[in-house]
Design a protein around this motif. Sequence first.
Motif, PDB file in Angstrom:
ATOM      1  N   LYS A 125     -11.161  21.244  29.302  1.00  0.00           N
ATOM      2  CA  LYS A 125     -11.939  20.855  30.473  1.00  0.00           C
ATOM      3  C   LYS A 125     -13.402  21.073  30.106  1.00  0.00           C
ATOM      4  CE  LYS A 125     -12.762  21.413  35.415  1.00  0.00           C
ATOM      5  NZ  LYS A 125     -12.364  22.085  36.677  1.00  0.00           N
ATOM      6  N   TRP A 126     -14.119  19.962  29.949  1.00  0.00           N
ATOM      7  CA  TRP A 126     -15.482  19.963  29.436  1.00  0.00           C
ATOM      8  C   TRP A 126     -16.442  19.697  30.586  1.00  0.00           C
ATOM      9  CZ3 TRP A 126     -17.273  15.720  25.437  1.00  0.00           C
ATOM     10  CH2 TRP A 126     -18.594  15.973  25.050  1.00  0.00           C
ATOM     11  N   ASP A 127     -17.358  20.629  30.792  1.00  0.00           N
ATOM     12  CA  ASP A 127     -18.424  20.465  31.778  1.00  0.00           C
ATOM     13  C   ASP A 127     -19.669  20.022  31.014  1.00  0.00           C
ATOM     14  OD1 ASP A 127     -20.489  20.705  33.620  1.00  0.00           O
ATOM     15  OD2 ASP A 127     -19.716  22.548  34.523  1.00  0.00           O
ATOM     16  N   LYS A 128     -19.911  18.721  30.964  1.00  0.00           N
ATOM     17  CA  LYS A 128     -21.025  18.194  30.188  1.00  0.00           C
ATOM     18  C   LYS A 128     -22.373  18.639  30.751  1.00  0.00           C
ATOM     19  CE  LYS A 128     -20.754  13.813  29.118  1.00  0.00           C
ATOM     20  NZ  LYS A 128     -21.367  13.080  30.230  1.00  0.00           N
ATOM     21  N   GLU A 129     -22.451  18.773  32.064  1.00  0.00           N
ATOM     22  CA  GLU A 129     -23.722  19.135  32.693  1.00  0.00           C
ATOM     23  C   GLU A 129     -24.152  20.548  32.320  1.00  0.00           C
ATOM     24  OE1 GLU A 129     -24.981  20.018  37.231  1.00  0.00           O
ATOM     25  OE2 GLU A 129     -24.357  17.942  36.854  1.00  0.00           O
ATOM     26  N   ASN A 130     -23.199  21.478  32.290  1.00  0.00           N
ATOM     27  CA  ASN A 130     -23.516  22.871  31.980  1.00  0.00           C
ATOM     28  C   ASN A 130     -23.385  23.197  30.499  1.00  0.00           C
ATOM     29  OD1 ASN A 130     -24.135  23.538  34.617  1.00  0.00           O
ATOM     30  ND2 ASN A 130     -22.057  24.209  35.107  1.00  0.00           N
ATOM     31  N   GLY A 131     -22.920  22.243  29.707  1.00  0.00           N
ATOM     32  CA  GLY A 131     -22.770  22.493  28.274  1.00  0.00           C
ATOM     33  C   GLY A 131     -21.715  23.538  27.966  1.00  0.00           C
ATOM     34  N   SER A 132     -20.563  23.441  28.630  1.00  0.00           N
ATOM     35  CA  SER A 132     -19.491  24.415  28.402  1.00  0.00           C
ATOM     36  C   SER A 132     -18.153  23.696  28.410  1.00  0.00           C
ATOM     37  CB  SER A 132     -19.504  25.494  29.486  1.00  0.00           C
ATOM     38  OG  SER A 132     -19.267  24.933  30.771  1.00  0.00           O
ATOM     39  N   VAL A 133     -17.164  24.321  27.801  1.00  0.00           N
ATOM     40  CA  VAL A 133     -15.817  23.748  27.774  1.00  0.00           C
ATOM     41  C   VAL A 133     -14.797  24.875  27.740  1.00  0.00           C
ATOM     42  CG1 VAL A 133     -15.876  23.531  25.239  1.00  0.00           C
ATOM     43  CG2 VAL A 133     -14.254  22.180  26.563  1.00  0.00           C
ATOM     44  N   VAL A 134     -13.718  24.701  28.492  1.00  0.00           N
ATOM     45  CA  VAL A 134     -12.592  25.636  28.447  1.00  0.00           C
ATOM     46  C   VAL A 134     -11.547  25.027  27.522  1.00  0.00           C
ATOM     47  CG1 VAL A 134     -10.763  26.770  29.753  1.00  0.00           C
ATOM     48  CG2 VAL A 134     -13.037  26.488  30.769  1.00  0.00           C
ATOM     49  N   VAL A 135     -11.178  25.783  26.490  1.00  0.00           N
ATOM     50  CA  VAL A 135     -10.209  25.336  25.491  1.00  0.00           C
ATOM     51  C   VAL A 135      -8.971  26.221  25.591  1.00  0.00           C
ATOM     52  CG1 VAL A 135      -9.814  24.838  23.048  1.00  0.00           C
ATOM     53  CG2 VAL A 135     -12.140  24.711  23.994  1.00  0.00           C
ATOM     54  N   LYS A 136      -7.787  25.602  25.675  1.00  0.00           N
ATOM     55  CA  LYS A 136      -6.540  26.352  25.768  1.00  0.00           C
ATOM     56  C   LYS A 136      -5.565  25.879  24.701  1.00  0.00           C
ATOM     57  CE  LYS A 136      -6.810  26.997  30.818  1.00  0.00           C
ATOM     58  NZ  LYS A 136      -6.117  26.779  32.117  1.00  0.00           N
ATOM     59  N   TRP A 137      -4.930  26.839  24.026  1.00  0.00           N
ATOM     60  CA  TRP A 137      -3.822  26.532  23.122  1.00  0.00           C
ATOM     61  C   TRP A 137      -2.980  27.805  22.971  1.00  0.00           C
ATOM     62  CZ3 TRP A 137      -8.546  27.977  21.272  1.00  0.00           C
ATOM     63  CH2 TRP A 137      -8.585  28.936  20.258  1.00  0.00           C
ATOM     64  N   ASP A 138      -1.686  27.604  22.752  1.00  0.00           N
ATOM     65  CA  ASP A 138      -0.773  28.744  22.645  1.00  0.00           C
ATOM     66  C   ASP A 138      -1.030  29.722  23.796  1.00  0.00           C
ATOM     67  OD1 ASP A 138       0.286  27.566  20.394  1.00  0.00           O
ATOM     68  OD2 ASP A 138      -0.957  28.698  19.005  1.00  0.00           O
ATOM     69  N   ASN A 139      -1.333  30.994  23.444  1.00  0.00           N
ATOM     70  CA  ASN A 139      -1.606  31.997  24.478  1.00  0.00           C
ATOM     71  C   ASN A 139      -3.099  32.257  24.659  1.00  0.00           C
ATOM     72  OD1 ASN A 139       1.179  32.463  24.902  1.00  0.00           O
ATOM     73  ND2 ASN A 139       1.241  33.811  23.114  1.00  0.00           N
ATOM     74  N   TYR A 140      -3.931  31.395  24.075  1.00  0.00           N
ATOM     75  CA  TYR A 140      -5.376  31.618  24.105  1.00  0.00           C
ATOM     76  C   TYR A 140      -6.064  30.734  25.154  1.00  0.00           C
ATOM     77  CZ  TYR A 140      -4.779  34.006  19.638  1.00  0.00           C
ATOM     78  OH  TYR A 140      -4.385  34.867  18.645  1.00  0.00           O
ATOM     79  N   GLU A 141      -7.101  31.288  25.722  1.00  0.00           N
ATOM     80  CA  GLU A 141      -8.024  30.537  26.565  1.00  0.00           C
ATOM     81  C   GLU A 141      -9.430  30.965  26.183  1.00  0.00           C
ATOM     82  OE1 GLU A 141      -9.456  30.130  31.232  1.00  0.00           O
ATOM     83  OE2 GLU A 141      -7.343  30.528  30.780  1.00  0.00           O
ATOM     84  N   VAL A 142     -10.270  29.987  25.854  1.00  0.00           N
ATOM     85  CA  VAL A 142     -11.627  30.284  25.402  1.00  0.00           C
ATOM     86  C   VAL A 142     -12.622  29.544  26.271  1.00  0.00           C
ATOM     87  CG1 VAL A 142     -13.210  30.347  23.445  1.00  0.00           C
ATOM     88  CG2 VAL A 142     -10.741  30.494  23.044  1.00  0.00           C
ATOM     89  N   LYS A 143     -13.557  30.285  26.815  1.00  0.00           N
ATOM     90  CA  LYS A 143     -14.645  29.708  27.593  1.00  0.00           C
ATOM     91  C   LYS A 143     -15.839  29.573  26.658  1.00  0.00           C
ATOM     92  CE  LYS A 143     -12.884  31.759  31.852  1.00  0.00           C
ATOM     93  NZ  LYS A 143     -13.141  32.682  32.992  1.00  0.00           N
ATOM     94  N   VAL A 144     -16.000  28.357  26.117  1.00  0.00           N
ATOM     95  CA  VAL A 144     -17.004  28.116  25.087  1.00  0.00           C
ATOM     96  C   VAL A 144     -18.324  27.699  25.716  1.00  0.00           C
ATOM     97  CG1 VAL A 144     -17.613  26.771  23.047  1.00  0.00           C
ATOM     98  CG2 VAL A 144     -15.222  27.427  23.430  1.00  0.00           C
ATOM     99  N   ASP A 145     -19.379  28.407  25.340  1.00  0.00           N
ATOM    100  CA  ASP A 145     -20.740  28.022  25.707  1.00  0.00           C
ATOM    101  C   ASP A 145     -21.278  27.196  24.552  1.00  0.00           C
ATOM    102  OD1 ASP A 145     -23.502  27.859  26.155  1.00  0.00           O
ATOM    103  OD2 ASP A 145     -23.538  29.780  27.212  1.00  0.00           O
ATOM    104  N   LEU A 146     -21.389  25.875  24.736  1.00  0.00           N
ATOM    105  CA  LEU A 146     -21.808  24.992  23.661  1.00  0.00           C
ATOM    106  C   LEU A 146     -23.293  25.112  23.351  1.00  0.00           C
ATOM    107  CD1 LEU A 146     -19.799  21.854  24.839  1.00  0.00           C
ATOM    108  CD2 LEU A 146     -19.228  23.362  22.911  1.00  0.00           C
TER     109      LEU A 146
END
Length: 239
Positions: free
Chosen positions: A77-98
Amino acid sequence: MRRILKILLKIVLGVLILGLVAFGIIYAIYNEKLPEGRSGPEADALAENMLATLNYKQYQNTRFLEWSYQGGKNKYKWDKENGSVVVKWDNYEVKVDLIAPESSLAFKNGERLNENENQDIVEKAIDYFNNDSFWLVAPYKVFDKGALRSIVALEDGSEALLVTYTSGGTTPGDSYLWILQPNGFPKSFKMWVKIIPIGGLEATWDDWLVTRSGAFLPKSHEFGPFTLSLGDVEGYNNP
């Protein structure tokens, strides 16, 4: 036992030799050299026309993009306006600040990871995002910083758009030749990329949807005998 090991070794060597021979045949048949094109205003105009056919302004105004990759293995789920994306795989969830990747937060089974683990998983999430988002929005990246554009004349007399990325992403130096419909709408590209030893392999860009925000985005790609699904693709402005 020695005799069995010798037989197994011969079998393994035989399989390896057959594999190398098969790869050599495939390489000889399918490998293409990176074509030479001519850069300049005409190439930029061809790229701009492709963007116009894809409702580029609507894409620019789209705030949220959602999709998955590899049959849902990686979800975004990519928020282009805020420059962030939530990435999920397996048991991980990462809130990436681009914009400031060092501020990104990684979780496993809902628990915050320690500093060292956080850095490793954040880097992995960014690599996933760089690759997987390209398969979603590559046409919209033809004017990215470090992108070089040129026109290539095809055998049928039509013109294709060659884009080489000299910087950015995970694998700078990769090149893509966009094959266009007569009106400029993309229908496929050929790839010269570091992770694939055969140059010029083609992937389709012809399974499109018009998102809620009005932008064109692909649902899947055909790549040889394989289908790359992007899952339930969405583009919208209100959460």
